[in-house]
Write a protein that holds these residues in place. Structure first.
Motif, PDB file in Angstrom:
ATOM      1  N   PRO A   1       0.831  -1.209   0.000  1.00  0.00           N
ATOM      2  CA  PRO A   1       0.000   0.000   0.000  1.00  0.00           C
ATOM      3  C   PRO A   1       0.868   1.262   0.000  1.00  0.00           C
ATOM      4  CG  PRO A   1      -0.665  -1.521   1.753  1.00  0.00           C
ATOM      5  CD  PRO A   1       0.653  -2.000   1.240  1.00  0.00           C
ATOM      6  N   LYS A   2       0.345   2.288  -0.656  1.00  0.00           N
ATOM      7  CA  LYS A   2       1.042   3.585  -0.668  1.00  0.00           C
ATOM      8  C   LYS A   2       0.030   4.679  -0.382  1.00  0.00           C
ATOM      9  CE  LYS A   2       4.747   2.173  -3.749  1.00  0.00           C
ATOM     10  NZ  LYS A   2       5.465   2.369  -5.029  1.00  0.00           N
ATOM     11  N   LEU A   3       0.466   5.696   0.368  1.00  0.00           N
ATOM     12  CA  LEU A   3      -0.433   6.775   0.728  1.00  0.00           C
ATOM     13  C   LEU A   3      -0.914   7.527  -0.510  1.00  0.00           C
ATOM     14  CD1 LEU A   3      -1.716   8.511   2.996  1.00  0.00           C
ATOM     15  CD2 LEU A   3       0.321   9.968   2.850  1.00  0.00           C
ATOM     16  N   LEU A   4      -2.218   7.659  -0.624  1.00  0.00           N
ATOM     17  CA  LEU A   4      -2.812   8.480  -1.677  1.00  0.00           C
ATOM     18  C   LEU A   4      -3.015   9.894  -1.147  1.00  0.00           C
ATOM     19  CD1 LEU A   4      -4.127   8.627  -4.521  1.00  0.00           C
ATOM     20  CD2 LEU A   4      -6.284   8.043  -3.394  1.00  0.00           C
ATOM     21  N   MET A   5      -3.718   9.984  -0.022  1.00  0.00           N
ATOM     22  CA  MET A   5      -3.920  11.294   0.582  1.00  0.00           C
ATOM     23  C   MET A   5      -4.434  11.153   2.001  1.00  0.00           C
ATOM     24  SD  MET A   5      -7.141  12.430  -1.810  1.00  0.00           S
ATOM     25  CE  MET A   5      -7.150  14.139  -1.274  1.00  0.00           C
ATOM     26  N   SER A   6      -4.113  12.140   2.812  1.00  0.00           N
ATOM     27  CA  SER A   6      -4.716  12.251   4.140  1.00  0.00           C
ATOM     28  C   SER A   6      -6.101  12.871   3.977  1.00  0.00           C
ATOM     29  CB  SER A   6      -3.870  13.129   5.040  1.00  0.00           C
ATOM     30  OG  SER A   6      -2.562  12.609   5.155  1.00  0.00           O
ATOM     31  N   VAL A   7      -6.946  12.709   4.977  1.00  0.00           N
ATOM     32  CA  VAL A   7      -8.308  13.244   4.921  1.00  0.00           C
ATOM     33  C   VAL A   7      -8.487  14.190   6.087  1.00  0.00           C
ATOM     34  CG1 VAL A   7     -10.752  12.686   4.771  1.00  0.00           C
ATOM     35  CG2 VAL A   7      -9.058  11.017   3.999  1.00  0.00           C
ATOM     36  N   TYR A   8      -8.877  15.407   5.788  1.00  0.00           N
ATOM     37  CA  TYR A   8      -9.036  16.422   6.818  1.00  0.00           C
ATOM     38  C   TYR A   8     -10.508  16.771   6.976  1.00  0.00           C
ATOM     39  CZ  TYR A   8      -4.058  16.783   5.909  1.00  0.00           C
ATOM     40  OH  TYR A   8      -2.734  16.491   5.727  1.00  0.00           O
ATOM     41  N   SER A   9     -10.836  17.286   8.162  1.00  0.00           N
ATOM     42  CA  SER A   9     -12.243  17.576   8.472  1.00  0.00           C
ATOM     43  C   SER A   9     -12.851  18.569   7.507  1.00  0.00           C
ATOM     44  CB  SER A   9     -12.361  18.111   9.901  1.00  0.00           C
ATOM     45  OG  SER A   9     -11.930  17.139  10.817  1.00  0.00           O
ATOM     46  N   SER A  10     -12.034  19.472   7.018  1.00  0.00           N
ATOM     47  CA  SER A  10     -12.548  20.504   6.113  1.00  0.00           C
ATOM     48  C   SER A  10     -12.658  19.997   4.686  1.00  0.00           C
ATOM     49  CB  SER A  10     -11.611  21.712   6.155  1.00  0.00           C
ATOM     50  OG  SER A  10     -10.289  21.304   5.867  1.00  0.00           O
ATOM     51  N   GLY A  11     -12.242  18.761   4.458  1.00  0.00           N
ATOM     52  CA  GLY A  11     -12.196  18.228   3.096  1.00  0.00           C
ATOM     53  C   GLY A  11     -10.935  18.709   2.394  1.00  0.00           C
ATOM     54  N   ASN A  12     -10.412  17.906   1.513  1.00  0.00           N
ATOM     55  CA  ASN A  12      -9.205  18.311   0.823  1.00  0.00           C
ATOM     56  C   ASN A  12      -9.150  17.679  -0.560  1.00  0.00           C
ATOM     57  OD1 ASN A  12      -8.742  16.170   2.970  1.00  0.00           O
ATOM     58  ND2 ASN A  12      -6.927  15.811   1.713  1.00  0.00           N
ATOM     59  N   GLU A  13      -8.412  18.348  -1.415  1.00  0.00           N
ATOM     60  CA  GLU A  13      -8.360  17.973  -2.824  1.00  0.00           C
ATOM     61  C   GLU A  13      -6.912  17.887  -3.263  1.00  0.00           C
ATOM     62  OE1 GLU A  13     -11.279  20.080  -5.275  1.00  0.00           O
ATOM     63  OE2 GLU A  13      -9.710  20.375  -6.771  1.00  0.00           O
ATOM     64  N   ASP A  14      -6.639  16.912  -4.112  1.00  0.00           N
ATOM     65  CA  ASP A  14      -5.298  16.773  -4.681  1.00  0.00           C
ATOM     66  C   ASP A  14      -5.488  16.389  -6.142  1.00  0.00           C
ATOM     67  OD1 ASP A  14      -2.353  14.694  -3.950  1.00  0.00           O
ATOM     68  OD2 ASP A  14      -2.699  16.305  -5.383  1.00  0.00           O
ATOM     69  N   GLY A  15      -5.479  17.384  -6.994  1.00  0.00           N
ATOM     70  CA  GLY A  15      -5.701  17.128  -8.419  1.00  0.00           C
ATOM     71  C   GLY A  15      -7.091  16.589  -8.662  1.00  0.00           C
ATOM     72  N   ARG A  16      -7.154  15.374  -9.203  1.00  0.00           N
ATOM     73  CA  ARG A  16      -8.460  14.772  -9.540  1.00  0.00           C
ATOM     74  C   ARG A  16      -9.109  14.079  -8.339  1.00  0.00           C
ATOM     75  NH1 ARG A  16      -7.962  10.586 -12.322  1.00  0.00           N
ATOM     76  NH2 ARG A  16      -5.702  10.237 -12.151  1.00  0.00           N
ATOM     77  N   PHE A  17      -8.430  14.063  -7.222  1.00  0.00           N
ATOM     78  CA  PHE A  17      -8.893  13.334  -6.048  1.00  0.00           C
ATOM     79  C   PHE A  17      -9.397  14.297  -4.969  1.00  0.00           C
ATOM     80  CE2 PHE A  17      -7.233   9.200  -7.288  1.00  0.00           C
ATOM     81  CZ  PHE A  17      -6.280   9.545  -8.224  1.00  0.00           C
ATOM     82  N   THR A  18     -10.583  13.997  -4.422  1.00  0.00           N
ATOM     83  CA  THR A  18     -11.151  14.790  -3.341  1.00  0.00           C
ATOM     84  C   THR A  18     -11.552  13.866  -2.208  1.00  0.00           C
ATOM     85  OG1 THR A  18     -12.008  16.443  -4.893  1.00  0.00           O
ATOM     86  CG2 THR A  18     -12.959  16.410  -2.682  1.00  0.00           C
ATOM     87  N   ALA A  19     -11.123  14.204  -1.012  1.00  0.00           N
ATOM     88  CA  ALA A  19     -11.466  13.402   0.169  1.00  0.00           C
ATOM     89  C   ALA A  19     -12.317  14.232   1.111  1.00  0.00           C
ATOM     90  CB  ALA A  19     -10.205  12.926   0.877  1.00  0.00           C
ATOM     91  N   GLN A  20     -13.290  13.571   1.736  1.00  0.00           N
ATOM     92  CA  GLN A  20     -14.168  14.239   2.692  1.00  0.00           C
ATOM     93  C   GLN A  20     -14.258  13.393   3.954  1.00  0.00           C
ATOM     94  OE1 GLN A  20     -15.859  17.105   2.332  1.00  0.00           O
ATOM     95  NE2 GLN A  20     -15.785  17.534   0.129  1.00  0.00           N
ATOM     96  N   LEU A  21     -14.425  14.080   5.070  1.00  0.00           N
ATOM     97  CA  LEU A  21     -14.581  13.406   6.371  1.00  0.00           C
ATOM     98  C   LEU A  21     -15.786  13.996   7.071  1.00  0.00           C
ATOM     99  CD1 LEU A  21     -13.638  11.787   8.908  1.00  0.00           C
ATOM    100  CD2 LEU A  21     -12.157  13.735   9.450  1.00  0.00           C
ATOM    101  N   ASN A  22     -16.631  13.136   7.591  1.00  0.00           N
ATOM    102  CA  ASN A  22     -17.762  13.556   8.405  1.00  0.00           C
ATOM    103  C   ASN A  22     -17.629  12.841   9.745  1.00  0.00           C
ATOM    104  OD1 ASN A  22     -20.312  13.710   9.724  1.00  0.00           O
ATOM    105  ND2 ASN A  22     -21.296  14.166   7.768  1.00  0.00           N
ATOM    106  N   ARG A  23     -17.101  13.558  10.738  1.00  0.00           N
ATOM    107  CA  ARG A  23     -16.846  12.924  12.040  1.00  0.00           C
ATOM    108  C   ARG A  23     -18.143  12.541  12.748  1.00  0.00           C
ATOM    109  NH1 ARG A  23     -11.662  13.180  14.355  1.00  0.00           N
ATOM    110  NH2 ARG A  23     -10.190  14.503  13.217  1.00  0.00           N
ATOM    111  N   ALA A  24     -19.170  13.367  12.569  1.00  0.00           N
ATOM    112  CA  ALA A  24     -20.440  13.094  13.252  1.00  0.00           C
ATOM    113  C   ALA A  24     -21.033  11.777  12.764  1.00  0.00           C
ATOM    114  CB  ALA A  24     -21.415  14.242  13.030  1.00  0.00           C
ATOM    115  N   SER A  25     -20.937  11.527  11.476  1.00  0.00           N
ATOM    116  CA  SER A  25     -21.474  10.293  10.887  1.00  0.00           C
ATOM    117  C   SER A  25     -20.424   9.190  10.805  1.00  0.00           C
ATOM    118  CB  SER A  25     -22.020  10.568   9.483  1.00  0.00           C
ATOM    119  OG  SER A  25     -23.019  11.547   9.513  1.00  0.00           O
ATOM    120  N   GLN A  26     -19.184   9.505  11.148  1.00  0.00           N
ATOM    121  CA  GLN A  26     -18.075   8.549  11.098  1.00  0.00           C
ATOM    122  C   GLN A  26     -17.974   7.957   9.692  1.00  0.00           C
ATOM    123  OE1 GLN A  26     -18.406   7.534  15.863  1.00  0.00           O
ATOM    124  NE2 GLN A  26     -18.135   5.873  14.467  1.00  0.00           N
ATOM    125  N   TYR A  27     -17.830   8.867   8.760  1.00  0.00           N
ATOM    126  CA  TYR A  27     -17.899   8.525   7.342  1.00  0.00           C
ATOM    127  C   TYR A  27     -16.801   9.259   6.594  1.00  0.00           C
ATOM    128  CZ  TYR A  27     -20.089   8.892   2.665  1.00  0.00           C
ATOM    129  OH  TYR A  27     -20.354   8.873   1.323  1.00  0.00           O
TER     130      TYR A  27
END
Lengths: 114, 110
Positions: free
Chosen positions: B44-70
């Motif tokens: 495995p290799k790191l693609l991206m970390s996920v932050y509460s505010s959401g974050n984007e790296d080129g074509r990739f977007t990560a989202q975190l919802n702590r309340a829903s644990q999602y």
């Protein structure tokens, strides 16, 4: 490449035998963790070592044990091998114990137990 | 129930498609979140970390919802080289433990 090296890359053992897997961490990394990855599953956390002390352990029996050396390299020992121990064993090193340090994985040691 | 659950897929999409992966976690003490990528028979290799505010790296977007644990990962304009297994990872730094999901397999076809 990550700079994390593991040996051996492949090995075959029989039930009841013991195995030692080795890992050299990336230069400067003081934390090493070990994972077992069975086919079709994600890596399962075995344990983590920080500065030669075990710091965190997953749901693995005591026959899974480890060591970390002063140069931060590490060993995973498995006693009394069972057929279900057949898997890819991954070592990961990281720079920090806490925080969001990235895990850098070696290419793994593929163990087959017959 | 597993601590980290992902839809295993497989997801088979054409080049240029947008695809989204979801991940849920059960341990509310989890503190850090990541997406890793694993190619067949590789580590495995790191693609991206996920932050509460959401974050984007080129074509990739990560989202975190702590309340829903999602956690989610969105890949836009899929490329053939995106074909891989995507692993959701949650870390409890107090317990010194990173927990991986079983991964979602993506195949991008011409």
């Amino acid at each position: 490449e990550t700079g994390v090296t593991q040996s051996p890359t492949h090995l075959i053992k029989t039930r009841g035998q013991q195995v030692t897997l080795r890992c050299s961490s990336q230069s400067g990394h003081n934390t090493v963790s070990w994972y077992q990855q069975a086919l079709g599953q994600g890596p399962q956390f075995i344990f983590q070592y920080y500065r030669e002390e075990e710091n965190g352990r997953g749901n693995f029996p005591p026959r899974f044990s480890g060591l970390q050396f002063p140069n931060y390299s590490s060993e995973l020992n498995v006693n009394a091998l069972e057929l279900d121990d057949s898997a890819l064993y991954l070592c990961a090193s990281s720079l920090r114990l806490a925080g969001t340090g990235e895990l850098f994985f070696g290419e793994g040691s593929r163990l087959t137990v017959l | 129930r597993k601590e980290v659950e992902q839809d295993p897929g497989p997801f088979n999409v054409p080049e240029g498609a947008t695809v989204a992966f979801n991940c849920t976690y059960s341990n509310s003490a989890s503190q850090s979140f990541f997406w890793y990528r694993q190619d067949c028979r590789k580590e495995p290799k790191l693609l991206m970390s996920v932050y509460s505010s959401g974050n984007e790296d080129g074509r990739f977007t990560a989202q975190l919802n702590r309340a829903s644990q999602y956690i989610s990962l969105l890949i836009r304009d899929s490329k053939l080289s995106d074909s891989a297994t995507y692993l959701c990872v949650v870390r409890n730094t107090n317990a010194g433990k990173s927990t991986f999901g079983d991964g979602t397999t993506l195949t991008v076809k011409p």
